[in-house]
Design an enzyme around this catalytic site. Structure first.
Site, PDB file in Angstrom:
ATOM      1  N   GLU A 427       0.963  -1.041  -0.078  1.00 17.38           N
ATOM      2  CA  GLU A 427      -0.042   0.190   0.134  1.00 17.38           C
ATOM      3  C   GLU A 427       0.808   1.053  -0.068  1.00 17.38           C
ATOM      4  O   GLU A 427       1.839   1.354   0.989  1.00 17.38           O
ATOM      5  CB  GLU A 427      -0.971  -0.121   1.327  1.00 17.38           C
ATOM      6  CG  GLU A 427      -1.572   1.307   1.603  1.00 17.38           C
ATOM      7  CD  GLU A 427      -2.953   1.539   0.667  1.00 17.38           C
ATOM      8  OE1 GLU A 427      -3.200   0.733  -0.163  1.00 17.38           O
ATOM      9  OE2 GLU A 427      -3.637   2.590   0.827  1.00 17.38           O
ATOM     10  N   ASP A 500       1.684  -1.371   6.601  1.00 16.60           N
ATOM     11  CA  ASP A 500       2.383  -0.779   7.660  1.00 16.60           C
ATOM     12  C   ASP A 500       1.452  -1.452   9.040  1.00 16.60           C
ATOM     13  O   ASP A 500       0.604  -2.250   9.072  1.00 16.60           O
ATOM     14  CB  ASP A 500       1.789   0.637   7.988  1.00 16.60           C
ATOM     15  CG  ASP A 500       2.576   1.403   6.719  1.00 16.60           C
ATOM     16  OD1 ASP A 500       3.891   0.818   6.532  1.00 16.60           O
ATOM     17  OD2 ASP A 500       2.332   2.490   6.330  1.00 16.60           O
ATOM     18  N   ASP A 502       0.076  -0.329  11.419  1.00 20.01           N
ATOM     19  CA  ASP A 502      -0.826   0.774  12.090  1.00 20.01           C
ATOM     20  C   ASP A 502      -2.304   0.345  11.735  1.00 20.01           C
ATOM     21  O   ASP A 502      -2.651  -0.571  11.009  1.00 20.01           O
ATOM     22  CB  ASP A 502      -0.236   2.128  11.659  1.00 20.01           C
ATOM     23  CG  ASP A 502      -0.480   2.345  10.177  1.00 20.01           C
ATOM     24  OD1 ASP A 502      -0.948   1.402   9.498  1.00 20.01           O
ATOM     25  OD2 ASP A 502      -0.113   3.499   9.812  1.00 20.01           O
ATOM     26  N   ASP A 504      -4.302   2.131   9.229  1.00 17.16           N
ATOM     27  CA  ASP A 504      -4.467   2.064   7.935  1.00 17.16           C
ATOM     28  C   ASP A 504      -3.980   0.767   7.297  1.00 17.16           C
ATOM     29  O   ASP A 504      -4.446   0.118   6.415  1.00 17.16           O
ATOM     30  CB  ASP A 504      -3.707   3.214   7.335  1.00 17.16           C
ATOM     31  CG  ASP A 504      -4.352   4.501   7.531  1.00 17.16           C
ATOM     32  OD1 ASP A 504      -5.664   4.508   7.868  1.00 17.16           O
ATOM     33  OD2 ASP A 504      -3.550   5.415   7.274  1.00 17.16           O
TER      34      ASP A 504
END
Ligand code: 1YM
Length: 642
Positions: A427, A500, A502, A504
């Site tokens: 991404e 990632d 996190d 997102d």
């Protein structure tokens, strides 16, 4: 081959090999020595208690994970027979725990063993692979006990007291020299016992975890059997009719089926043979599907929902949105397929089909409103499928015209051998850029994702082909989607999601996993989908090689190890990586992409039921359970048994 004579037909116990063989090659008997194998030990013992319930003698089973990872399983059945054979001087109970393959055919024809873990090897294997085992039996007015260490008898069966009750209690500690870990996962066991309770109507199973100060406990008892199972699977879905359609046949060849349609676009079917989840399906499922298609088409034609001239609805149309569980008991099941979870007995298809043809047709006649609601959905599925076919053809035609059929942003690898090739789905353009520079271009391809996110839970196939985020993934993987998916066409042996650590990242991971789960399920079943694990921290110090830490525990462990070498925390530089984009190409290669150092997590289907539940929750219509779930459980990936 030795033989034992015994009034419980112990002469049928076939002693094929000794327990030493089990300890030498544990994987042959329980699949693996990983946590899966460890959990199998529990299932083997519980299966004996479930058999006793199926025979009609046991109502309650209580499983406890005690401190120190000791397992206790108690039942209130008849108790394992304790009588001692005059010649062999061995009790039936001891035989069951010390001789391989024992206990298969006790009790003549009526008590055939239908339950059983995948490996169905019995209590002696558990005994062989345990540091110690203690079996306590209440029977014939007494309490009897025997003890073992690593499969060897240390105390033969003896009477230690009186009791009016009956039942069997087994405690064991798995052997730490054999298993990679002894840490049972409560959730995994809880799921399996819930499933067992659904499959054995009326059986009461309790699971308790007393390892921590605050114990966990769950109790399962479902008078509705598979009907309750389907209600449970659909609990967060919008239902097309209030109660599941339920069919049951007892007798020589028991069959139980429950069906409920939802507004979802996927089909959600589970099949069991002798309580074993037949992940690969088989003849029972074929009979079920065949009948479902026939009965609904017949009904649609005879009630003018379809005109005589119309094409029949396809099986896929009729299964859109279905949640169904089918469970059969077969005396001599033949399991086939890669993972031996496909039923091969050909006679089963017809028997299931006959029951369904009669009972389902009867149900539809008696419940015209339900029939109408379901068939409206099937007809609309059929129209959407036609639209999807057109969209697909458009894509195919378009790509045939273009010089390259591959998506523009894909940085492909030079090798064309799928076995060695891998594609990283990344991404974000900056991480994608680093990955492109850092990779080994001979066998690593990079596909950066961009475009609008599509929630596949809420979209049909035609929307997916047209979606600018998912279409490149379909083309890159190269094997189509849905019913067209062809695993032999995949262009990469590893499809690696790199996101990632996190929120997102979790979002994109969930989206892609949902997509693979719904539209490229064989890819997951075949073990081709992976999650890359980028490091969370870097520890550095002048003159010392950088240390990358992948978890918080990892960080603490490294701090400790360095302290032992005289390096204090305040001498170390700590960098926390918030995203992949913070790493330069070399770092990304070193930590996340280099096969020598990287950590890849294989996505498995082991717990498809749980996965589906989570996907539905995270991506489906109902907002409230999703919010609750995310709040309660940020580590959902773990629960997917990845
Ligand atoms: C916690 C584990 O093993 N229960 C259990 C096992 C048996 C019986 C009852 C039993 C079976 C039969 C007759 C029969 C077993 N017995 C044997 C064998 N719980 C647990 N509860 N009486 C009692 O099958 O005829 C094997 S398993 F072989 F000894 F009969």
């Amino acid at each position: 081959m030795e033989k034992y004579e015994h009034e419980y037909n112990a002469d049928q116990i076939q002693v094929l090999e000794g327990l030493e063989a089990v300890r030498k090659r544990p994987g042959m008997y329980i699949g693996s020595v990983s946590i899966r194998g460890l959990h199998h030990l529990v299932y083997e013992i519980v299966d004996n208690a479930v058999d006793e319930a199926l025979a009609g003698y046991c109502k309650n089973i209580h499983v406890t994970i005690e401190p120190g990872n000791i397992i206790k399983v108690e039942d209130d059945g008849r108790g394992i027979p304790v009588d001692i054979h005059p010649k062999t001087k061995i009790s039936a109970a001891e035989t069951v725990y010390t001789k391989l393959h024992a206990g298969g055919k006790f009790g003549g024809d009526s008590g055939y063993k239908v339950s059983g873990g995948l490996h169905g090897v019995g209590a002696s294997v558990v005994n062989a692979l345990s540091e110690w085992t203690e079996v306590t039996i209440q029977r014939d007015g007494g309490i009897f006990q025997m003890k073992f260490e690593r499969g060897k008898v240390v105390e033969s069966l003896k009477r230690i007291g009186n009791s009016e009750k009956t039942g069997t209690t087994v405690r064991f500690l798995a052997d730490s020299t054999i298993f990679e870990t002894l840490e049972y996962e409560y959730e995994v066991l809880e799921n399996r016992f819930r499933e067992m309770a659904f499959l054995t109507k009326g059986l009461n199973i309790t699971i308790e975890d007393t390892r921590e100060e605050t114990p966990k406990k769950a109790n399962f008892c479902f008078e509705g059997g598979l009907k309750s199972f389907v209600e449970y699977l659909n609990k967060n879905k919008e239902k097309l009719h209030p109660t599941p359609i339920y069919m049951e046949k007892e007798g020589d060849f028991p069959i139980e089926i429950a069906i409920q349609y939802t507004s979802a676009y996927s089909e959600n079917m589970y099949s069991f043979v002798n309580n074993i989840n037949t992940v690969e399906g088989g003849t029972h499922l074929e009979g079920f599907k065949r009948s479902l298609t026939k009965v609904f088409n017949d009904y649609a034609k005879s009630h003018n929902i379809l005109k005589e001239k119309d094409n029949n609805l396809t099986g896929d149309d009729i299964r859109e949105g279905i949640t169904a569980v089918i469970s059969v008991k077969v005396k001599e099941p033949q399991f086939e397929g890669q993972t031996k979870t496909k039923l091969g007995n050909s006679e089963v298809a017809g028997i299931v089909q006959t029951l369904m043809n009669e009972k389902l047709a009867e149900f539809l006649e008696e419940n015209p409103n339900v029939a109408k609601a379901i068939l409206e959905k099937c007809v609309s599925a059929s129209k959407a499928r036609e639209a999807a076919r057109k969209a697909r053809e458009l894509v195919r035609r378009k790509s045939a015209l273009e010089t390259t059929t591959l998506p523009g942003k894909l940085a492909d690898c030079s090798s064309k051998n799928p076995e060695e090739c891998e594609v990283y789905i990344v991404e974000g353009d900056s991480a994608g850029g680093s990955a492109k520079q850092g990779r080994d271009r001979r066998y690593q391809a990079i596909l950066p994702l961009w475009g609008k996110m599509l929630n596949v839970e809420k979209a049909r196939a035609d929307k997916i082909y047209g979606n600018d985020k998912l279409n490149p993934v379909i083309i890159a993987v190269g094997a189509g989607i849905g019913a067209d998916f062809d695993i032999t066409k995949i262009r990469y042996g590893k499809v690696i999601i790199m996101a990632d650590a996190d929120v997102d990242g979790a979002h994109i991971r969930t989206l892609l996993l949902t997509f693979f789960f719904r539209y490229m399920r064989p890819l997951i079943e075949n073990g081709n989908v992976y999650l890359a694990q980028p490091p969370l921290y870097k520890l550095s110090k002048k003159g010392m090689e950088d240390i990358y830490c992948y978890t918080d525990e990892d960080l603490q462990r490294n701090y400790k190890e360095l302290e032992e070498k005289g390096i204090q925390r305040d001498q170390l530089g700590l960098q926390r990586y918030k995203g992949l984009g913070e790493m330069n190409p070399e770092q990304l290669w070193e930590t996340t992409m280099n096969p020598e150092n990287r950590i890849l997590i294989k996505v498995t289907m082991e717990d498809a039921i749980k996965a589906d539940e989570i996907f539905t929750l995270l991506m489906g219509d109902e907002v409230e359970p999703r919010r609750e779930f995310i709040q309660a459980n940020a580590k959902y990936v773990k629960n997917l048994d990845i």
